[in-house]
Design an enzyme around this catalytic site. Structure first.
Site, mmCIF file in Angstrom:
data_model
loop_
_atom_site.group_PDB
_atom_site.id
_atom_site.type_symbol
_atom_site.label_atom_id
_atom_site.label_comp_id
_atom_site.label_asym_id
_atom_site.label_seq_id
_atom_site.Cartn_x
_atom_site.Cartn_y
_atom_site.Cartn_z
ATOM 1 N N HIS A 1 0.831 -1.199 0.000
ATOM 2 C CA HIS A 1 0.000 0.000 0.000
ATOM 3 C C HIS A 1 0.876 1.264 0.000
ATOM 4 O O HIS A 1 0.719 2.146 -0.854
ATOM 5 C CB HIS A 1 -0.895 -0.044 1.247
ATOM 6 C CG HIS A 1 -1.862 1.085 1.372
ATOM 7 N ND1 HIS A 1 -3.180 0.991 0.989
ATOM 8 C CD2 HIS A 1 -1.714 2.357 1.829
ATOM 9 C CE1 HIS A 1 -3.797 2.145 1.213
ATOM 10 N NE2 HIS A 1 -2.926 2.990 1.738
ATOM 11 N N GLU A 2 1.805 1.313 0.942
ATOM 12 C CA GLU A 2 2.650 2.506 1.035
ATOM 13 C C GLU A 2 3.569 2.617 -0.178
ATOM 14 O O GLU A 2 3.888 3.726 -0.624
ATOM 15 C CB GLU A 2 3.451 2.495 2.344
ATOM 16 C CG GLU A 2 2.608 2.426 3.630
ATOM 17 C CD GLU A 2 1.521 3.483 3.738
ATOM 18 O OE1 GLU A 2 1.681 4.583 3.181
ATOM 19 O OE2 GLU A 2 0.473 3.190 4.365
#
Lengths: 499, 499
Positions: free
Chosen positions: A264-265
């Site tokens: 996600h990051e």
């Protein structure tokens, strides 16, 4: 005119330097800072904020912008110059409309509210947080009212995260998808449950870390321009176009937590690393909107990372590393386990099918609070009622309910909808990608992501904040923000998984 | 008057916040930053420097200071208020005397020179560095000349690090100790050599790290207000009174390197953590001088850390951790090995007996450069001649000679003498401590340092920058800076070790 633009850019460059410096101080606070450093760090960040504000909201910048606007009629409206002037003017107007006194009051109130929220969440004590939240909502209302006239007071809040988007747009989108998502999870509840117990045993932290790092690298994250650290809550932050960092948090007994957070990051970080070098140190070197930012993180996390194509390549590697834990587990079983749908209390741990419902709940409550239809003291009951209605369960206490998110204590009203809209955008992009890159699923099955990243760089990242989100998605896909691809995706995916 | 002082303090607080923010950005650059972040980080630091400068060197501050000076005649001259006004005025005058144009030129020249120095040192190529050094010396001369009239141009440089100290003072001190140190090492050279080969084998990094951390903690470093990281060159930095960090660098085949560097940096950090909370966010919350700072690091590193008393307590622990490496080594042998005297090329690796000679060499060369008696092109020969004269050896190349230190590339002329003066001060304090704390050697033998730290806090740290170094040492010991205790210490210590 060129001189004036150069002069403006010089000031914007310094404002941008202040912003990056604040980001470094904030990152350090979350990642490294010894515990007693917090008071002084707060003073430093506040001094930098004030300096940046004073530099930007000045008569000089106001005059430059007004001169440039009247001189720029000859510019191509989509040129970098015209767009820079437009975006800067929008930010300038926003910052000038709010009295500095109110900004300071909000800043003080949120600093105190944050500490109160941490305690209230720990002690499951909503009452102690209530006066802080009341104060913040009152001040946020005052802030919103600086932007009168508007169709809806919430428009002024949304605009901070999703410029140009209106409350009525969000309402329409959400009322379209809510019944379909509610129905979907009702169907899933009636299907055979999926076994994911083999994921809830001990997975050595250092090996989890290394696998995540390898995946981020495979996605295309360049460690010469990035690094990963540990923080309480994962986040991405930029200190320039060539230093964009991610954090994660490893749960020894749930390897999917750190792994999907790293994906996600990484999605967020790839976006920020892809901004146009020509936009460097200007407001164009930013995301098109919060939803667009989220579309990038969700695309890598969910559409890539939770796909069978991805695990075709990575499951054998994962299984080699964690051979004991995954002994007897095959790809199909693993794939189903990481896509298990289970209504739960905590938004950040929610699966793809239930996630948006957590967001819609918050949106409804925020609307009611700002419309004056809900008093803060009744928020916990309203929370629980909506949970029952949307997800079919009620949290046993407020810590697992209304107190779970940091956002409101920080005054971030209008932010939540962007999480759900980001999911929708990610699917619109995904459909377009599949039209243009016919072999993309095969590439992903080979663990080969460069084609995908290049497409995102050329079609999304490079534009930065040049276009508002509705403009940008239209430019890329030919449609405005649209829920259909997302609903179609959810239905197809879970029909297959749950038959 | 109180209003004006409050107003001044408010501005100084913000200037101090900028300074701390710059320190965070710099620390991050040295400890964490991905390699491609350097250009943008440079821009950010430069923007913050400019903002701090503009905030401090303003007509407003000038007026406040001049009003406060004329109103402050009734103040007790040693009161915090009177001293704050005095110290601030001194800094203000210094900053206003140098044209901003010159500051910018020096900043640009040192940025380029730093890169040139790194390359020149790697390639052993002084010629490529020479034009950069010439430029920096020319600009530094211009800077010094802003402070005319002076007795000696070098006075203006010294003043940046050792306010109030004159070239003639340093000359006198150095010409007093140089022959005695040269004679001492000549005698040692003629004695039986000490065997320290057992220290030059593999010592596991993680165990070295943990031992250093334990020692720092025993010295009194509070990990709620500090942390240790790894950087290319060890340093200490402050982000406020409650966040002071140290770094180290571990050599797997020389455990004394990281260990003594941790003790050294801990000494610096304890000083900064001991500043008066009432001086917070003012120029008084600083070291009395660079030499005073160095006196604190050298006291903990050498007078405590290289003493037999310290190792009485810690050697058994050290030997338990590194039992293979130290098998058959007793305390006496270990103590001699860590105190072995051996003239060498590199200042930062020099032992106590030779260290000051490295410093004096640099001082002589700096004087000659600024007096116009030495041209930069002849610097390498001059370096080697002095090495022969002071230490009896000549470096095989310039990388191990004239190119070894970063200081000149950064324009830090006048800095080196403070290293040697710091050693002298540490011994003056040490003698005073032994007069007041009769049992201190026993305490150290017990691994108990709280009495020593408390004395330093009450007699040195608490004063911060309230007094200049000569005033402060006089206040504490009754004497000005004096070399006698240091020379006495060296002779006694090495007579015992080398018979």
């Amino acid at each position: 005119m060129e001189n004036k633009l150069d002069h403006l850019k010089q000031i914007l460059g310094k404002v941008s330097d202040f912003g990056y410096a604040i980001a470094v101080l904030d990152w350090d606070q979350q990642v490294n800072m010894p515990e007693e450093g917090d008071l002084e760090r707060g003073e430093q960040i506040s001094t930098l904020h004030e300096a940046a504000h004073n530099l930007f909201v000045s008569d000089e910048v106001g005059q430059l912008l007004s001169d440039l606007l009247s001189d720029s009629s000859g510019l191509e409206p989509d040129s970098d110059e015209a767009r820079l002037i437009k975006v800067t003017k929008r930010e300038f107007d926003k910052e000038t409309k709010i009295p500095i006194q109110l900004i300071m009051e909000l800043s003080q109130a949120t600093t105190m509210a944050h500490n109160a929220w941490v305690k209230a969440k720990t002690n499951n004590d909503f009452k102690s947080f209530q006066p802080h939240l009341e104060k913040i909502i009152e001040l946020t209302k005052n802030k919103a009212e600086c932007f009168k006239p508007y169709d809806h007071i919430y428009d002024a809040l949304l605009d901070d995260y999703e410029a140009g988007m209106k409350t009525t747009d969000v309402r329409k989108i959400f009322s379209d998808i809510r019944p379909q998502q509610v129905a979907l999870i009702k169907n899933i509840k009636e299907s055979n449950p999926i076994d994911d117990s083999f994921l809830k045993v001990n997975f050595e932290k250092s090996k989890q870390w290394q696998f995540g790092v390898d995946v981020a690298k495979a996605f295309g994250l360049d460690w010469k321009k990035s690094r990963q650290d540990v923080s309480a809550h994962p986040f991405t932050t930029s200190f320039g176009q060539k230093d964009v960092r991610i954090t994660t948090n490893i749960n020894e007994n749930l390897p999917t937590s750190a792994l999907f957070s790293t994906m996600h990051e990484t999605g967020h970080a790839l976006y920020e690393l892809g901004f146009n070098p020509l936009h460097r140190r200007t407001p164009l070197s930013n995301a098109a909107s919060f939803a667009f930012h989220e579309s990038q993180s969700r695309l890598w996390e969910n559409l890539v990372g939770r796909s069978k194509f991805f695990w075709n390549h990575f499951f054998p590697k994962f299984k080699t590393i964690f051979s004991d834990q995954l002994s007897g587990v095959d790809l199909e079983t693993f794939y189903k386990a990481i896509n298990k749908v289970e209504p739960s209390f905590i938004r950040t741990e929610a699966d793809e099918a239930t996630y948006n419902l957590h967001v819609m709940l918050r949106f409804e409550l925020e609307l009611a609070l700002f419309e004056g239809n809900l008093r803060v003291e009744h928020l916990p009951e309203a929370w629980n009622e909506h949970m029952q209605q949307y997800l079919g369960l009620v949290p046993p206490n407020d810590s697992l309910g209304v107190l779970q998110d940091v956002h409101w204590s920080a005054g971030l009203f209008g932010y939540f909808p962007t999480y759900a809209i980001g999911n929708l955008i990610s699917l619109q992009l995904w459909e377009k990608i599949h039209k243009e890159l016919k072999m993309i699923d095969d590439r992903i099955s080979d663990g080969e992501f460069s084609e995908l990243l290049e497409w995102l760089r050329n079609n999304v990242h490079i534009h930065g904040a040049k276009y508002e989100s509705q403009e940008l998605i239209q430019k890329i896909t030919g449609s405005k923000i649209d829920a259909a691809p997302y609903i179609h995706y959810l239905k197809t995916k879970y029909n297959e998984i749950y038959n």
